[in-house]
Design an enzyme around this catalytic site. Sequence first.
Site, PDB file in Angstrom:
ATOM      1  N   GLY A   1      -5.347  -5.244   5.226  1.00  0.00           N
ATOM      2  CA  GLY A   1      -4.530  -6.177   4.460  1.00  0.00           C
ATOM      3  C   GLY A   1      -5.064  -7.594   4.463  1.00  0.00           C
ATOM      4  O   GLY A   1      -5.115  -8.264   3.426  1.00  0.00           O
ATOM      5  N   ARG A   2      -5.496  -8.083   5.617  1.00  0.00           N
ATOM      6  CA  ARG A   2      -5.961  -9.473   5.703  1.00  0.00           C
ATOM      7  C   ARG A   2      -7.381  -9.647   5.170  1.00  0.00           C
ATOM      8  O   ARG A   2      -7.905 -10.759   5.168  1.00  0.00           O
ATOM      9  CB  ARG A   2      -5.843  -9.973   7.138  1.00  0.00           C
TER      10      ARG A   2
ATOM     11  N   LYS B   1       9.170  -4.596  14.409  1.00  0.00           N
ATOM     12  CA  LYS B   1       9.644  -3.888  13.214  1.00  0.00           C
ATOM     13  C   LYS B   1      10.527  -2.695  13.603  1.00  0.00           C
ATOM     14  O   LYS B   1      11.584  -2.460  13.013  1.00  0.00           O
ATOM     15  CB  LYS B   1       8.458  -3.373  12.399  1.00  0.00           C
TER      16      LYS B   1
ATOM     17  N   GLU C   1      -4.442 -12.162  13.808  1.00  0.00           N
ATOM     18  CA  GLU C   1      -4.077 -10.749  13.720  1.00  0.00           C
ATOM     19  C   GLU C   1      -5.283  -9.871  14.044  1.00  0.00           C
ATOM     20  O   GLU C   1      -5.137  -8.744  14.500  1.00  0.00           O
ATOM     21  CB  GLU C   1      -3.538 -10.425  12.323  1.00  0.00           C
TER      22      GLU C   1
ATOM     23  N   GLU D   1      10.092  -5.721   3.929  1.00  0.00           N
ATOM     24  CA  GLU D   1      10.266  -7.015   3.283  1.00  0.00           C
ATOM     25  C   GLU D   1       9.919  -6.939   1.795  1.00  0.00           C
ATOM     26  O   GLU D   1      10.665  -7.428   0.932  1.00  0.00           O
ATOM     27  CB  GLU D   1       9.385  -8.078   3.967  1.00  0.00           C
TER      28      GLU D   1
ATOM     29  N   LYS E   1       0.836  -1.209   0.000  1.00  0.00           N
ATOM     30  CA  LYS E   1       0.000   0.000   0.000  1.00  0.00           C
ATOM     31  C   LYS E   1       0.867   1.254   0.000  1.00  0.00           C
ATOM     32  O   LYS E   1       0.646   2.189  -0.772  1.00  0.00           O
ATOM     33  CB  LYS E   1      -0.942  -0.007   1.204  1.00  0.00           C
TER      34      LYS E   1
END
Length: 537
Positions: free
Chosen positions: A268-269, A505, A354, A213, A207
Amino acid sequence: MKNNLTESPSWKLLENHFQGIKNTSLRTLFSGDDTRGSSLSLEKEGIFFDYSKHRVVRETLDLLFQLARERGLHDKIEAMFTGAKINITEKRAVLHTALRAPKGSVIMADGVNVVPLVHEVLERMAGFAATIRQGEWKGFTGKTIRNIVNIGIGGSDLGPVMAFEALKFYVQQDMTFRFVSNIDGNDFSEAVKELHPEETLFIVSSKTFTTLETMTNARTARKWLLDELVDEAAVARHFVAVSTNAKEVSAFGIDPRNMFGFWDWVGGRYSMDSAIGLSTMIAIGPEHFYAMLDGFHRMDDHFRTAPFNENIPVIMALLGIWYIDFFGAQTQAVLPYDNYLKRFPAYLQQLTMESNGKHVTLDGVTTDYQTGSVYWGEPGTNGQHSFYQMIHQGTLLIPCDFIGFRTSLNPLPLHQDYLVANMIAQGEALAFGKTAAEVRKEGVPEELVPHKVFEGNRPSSTFFMEKLTPANLGKLVAMYEHAVYVQGVIWGVNPFDQMGVELGKVLSMKIIPELQDKQRPINHDSSTNNLIRYYRD
């Protein structure tokens, strides 16, 4: 208002009810009711859902439905479908349902009907997919694109990978599809083995176009391409983007006209049916992709309109809460009896864990009850020769979801009968087990009797569909999406943020330069310092 789930009237009634039913066996429940198998099952939208092998009675279900009403579930469902900003921590609407709404629907977000925007992107995706599938899109040297490599992570990878594997029967056979997500260099290296750069197209899904990654892998892919094709103009013919950051996409060398966007109201999921599914559309074709969207939408409509006692996602979710919060179950096995669904449990891990792996409510209060469950599983019958031992005779209570199909996509003689027989038998064995008396009747030596006893009383649901089609995959995914939301509503947590992924992160960005510069001072705890020194030395 503070979250007060465990002090609510319905919760108190459920606690009292649990004390009276917790030791009741499924053998007893079935022996006392010849109609239980039919009365605790339903068929909606082509899904036959048998939930009779659960440790519940009608009163249990009525109390769970009462809890759902008390927690305002009906209004919360409407709030999601109508664009309210139910993602409170990020101040966003949650409109993955708009991604599969039919053209002509009206779904408002911030005063804008988002459905035309969705269909504009879908039409661009369909046009692009058609040019690839028909060989019209040429690489920089004029060769036809035959290889698609999707680069993403999390929801930008798990959904496309799962869909590709699930719908492999429908994939265009003269093309190769690979997926890269892990920052581990082995992942990229294996993905591009035997591929030719001049015939390869990379889809970079991020996005922000800054995900560590994804962009590390994308830059490695860019170098891999240019090591052979040399001219940087080649990037525009061999890379497209799924992103909202046109500036970064352009800086990478991708033509912004080949950027496919989505919106901040798509988590996202929950994004596999957005532009994130571009690789899926190329693989199975626009017609099948639209059929998948229709399956999603049909389940959306069922979830929104069906009464709670006939609502598959609602019943699923409430049964999960019954085991998690009253029986203390900590895991949920998802056991698809179709090898094409081998990545489905992994997909559900992100979707469920999540979403509801939270210990703080929307009010910022720490919960005094368990939320979320560890989802895991493998296809049958492989799992039967692996972990089913623990499900049958272990010390943990592990509710199971069995997913099966009446018709195989590859109907080899006997295979489907054997497969389905195993699935049905596992549910029966888990529910009813085998007593010591039954073992002795088989002539088993007394010293082995304890080892061959199955206590049973292990709960399971069975979902049957006709066959694994794109539409039915859409229904299955939406079914679990909505069950996750129901549980989030009951627990009072936000299923649509994922702040727990951030701390690691942030710390990794501090550690990266410490690994690369052996002279750089390090100042962590003694364990972390030692690990950094070990790597540097």
